[in-house]
Design a protein around this motif. Structure first.
Motif, mmCIF file in Angstrom:
data_model
loop_
_atom_site.group_PDB
_atom_site.id
_atom_site.type_symbol
_atom_site.label_atom_id
_atom_site.label_comp_id
_atom_site.label_asym_id
_atom_site.label_seq_id
_atom_site.Cartn_x
_atom_site.Cartn_y
_atom_site.Cartn_z
ATOM 1 N N TRP A 1 -32.337 -102.170 -57.702
ATOM 2 C CA TRP A 1 -31.329 -101.209 -58.154
ATOM 3 C C TRP A 1 -31.212 -101.202 -59.676
ATOM 4 N N MET A 2 -31.172 -102.382 -60.268
ATOM 5 C CA MET A 2 -31.012 -102.461 -61.715
ATOM 6 C C MET A 2 -32.239 -101.913 -62.439
ATOM 7 N N SER A 3 -33.415 -102.080 -61.874
ATOM 8 C CA SER A 3 -34.612 -101.520 -62.520
ATOM 9 C C SER A 3 -34.600 -100.002 -62.471
ATOM 10 N N GLU A 4 -33.940 -99.429 -61.455
ATOM 11 C CA GLU A 4 -33.795 -97.970 -61.395
ATOM 12 C C GLU A 4 -32.723 -97.477 -62.369
ATOM 13 N N GLN A 5 -31.659 -98.264 -62.527
ATOM 14 C CA GLN A 5 -30.550 -97.855 -63.384
ATOM 15 C C GLN A 5 -30.832 -98.100 -64.863
ATOM 16 N N PHE A 6 -31.569 -99.162 -65.159
ATOM 17 C CA PHE A 6 -31.835 -99.552 -66.546
ATOM 18 C C PHE A 6 -33.336 -99.785 -66.744
ATOM 19 N N PRO A 7 -34.145 -98.735 -66.567
ATOM 20 C CA PRO A 7 -35.592 -98.916 -66.643
ATOM 21 C C PRO A 7 -36.084 -99.361 -68.017
ATOM 22 N N ASP A 8 -35.344 -99.042 -69.063
ATOM 23 C CA ASP A 8 -35.764 -99.459 -70.399
ATOM 24 C C ASP A 8 -35.555 -100.955 -70.634
ATOM 25 N N GLN A 9 -34.652 -101.580 -69.880
ATOM 26 C CA GLN A 9 -34.389 -103.012 -70.045
ATOM 27 C C GLN A 9 -35.091 -103.865 -68.993
ATOM 28 N N VAL B 1 -33.868 -111.141 -67.716
ATOM 29 C CA VAL B 1 -33.310 -110.034 -68.492
ATOM 30 C C VAL B 1 -31.810 -110.242 -68.690
ATOM 31 N N VAL B 2 -31.111 -110.619 -67.616
ATOM 32 C CA VAL B 2 -29.649 -110.766 -67.666
ATOM 33 C C VAL B 2 -29.225 -111.826 -68.679
ATOM 34 N N ILE B 3 -29.926 -112.949 -68.730
ATOM 35 C CA ILE B 3 -29.499 -114.007 -69.660
ATOM 36 C C ILE B 3 -29.719 -113.625 -71.124
ATOM 37 N N ASN B 4 -30.494 -112.572 -71.356
ATOM 38 C CA ASN B 4 -30.744 -112.124 -72.724
ATOM 39 C C ASN B 4 -29.984 -110.858 -73.108
#
Length: 134
Positions: free
Chosen positions: A76-84, A95-98
């Motif tokens: 889900w998060m890769s769909e919502q925040f593909p740039d991150q 990704v979250v820890i950064n």
């Protein structure tokens, strides 16, 4: 009015995604679906008490049912925040820890909103099993 339409669209997309993920988890886990359901229900409090990064690290480390939840959140998060979260070899927890503080809060709220839908569908699908067994 545009904001309301956009929010409804996001909620509907989130709900549809959560339904498909829970349905697939039920098919994959079969007899362990009750554990999955229980863990999905516990995840929001785990996130609120420990933080998103620690909760995801816990899921990453744990076994089958928690790994299903982690996989759904990552998808889900890769769909919502593909740039991150855009590379196939990038782990969600990495990704979250950064993330910046503002992004961390945004990702936490998005994860909690997704888990709310997943909990509703997991409860409903478990209820269907209980009624079918009677």
């Amino acid at each position: 009015m545009g904001t309301k339409v956009q929010r409804v669209g996001i909620e509907n997309g989130r709900a549809a995604f959560a339904f498909q993920e829970v349905k697939q988890a039920k098919e994959r886990l079969k007899t362990n679906f009750e554990n999955y359901r229980s863990y999905v229900k516990k995840m929001p409090s785990l996130i609120q008490v420990n933080g998103l990064a620690q909760a995801l690290a816990f899921c990453f480390q744990k076994g089958r049912e928690y790994r299903e939840i982690y996989r759904s959140i990552a998808k889900w998060m890769s769909e919502q925040f593909p740039d991150q979260l855009n590379k196939a070899d990038t782990e969600l927890v990495e990704v979250v820890i950064n993330l910046s503080s503002a992004d961390y809060r945004l990702w936490t709220m998005e994860t909690l909103a997704l888990l709310d839908w997943m909990r509703k569908f997991a409860d409903g699908m478990a209820k269907d099993d209980t009624e079918a067994a009677k």
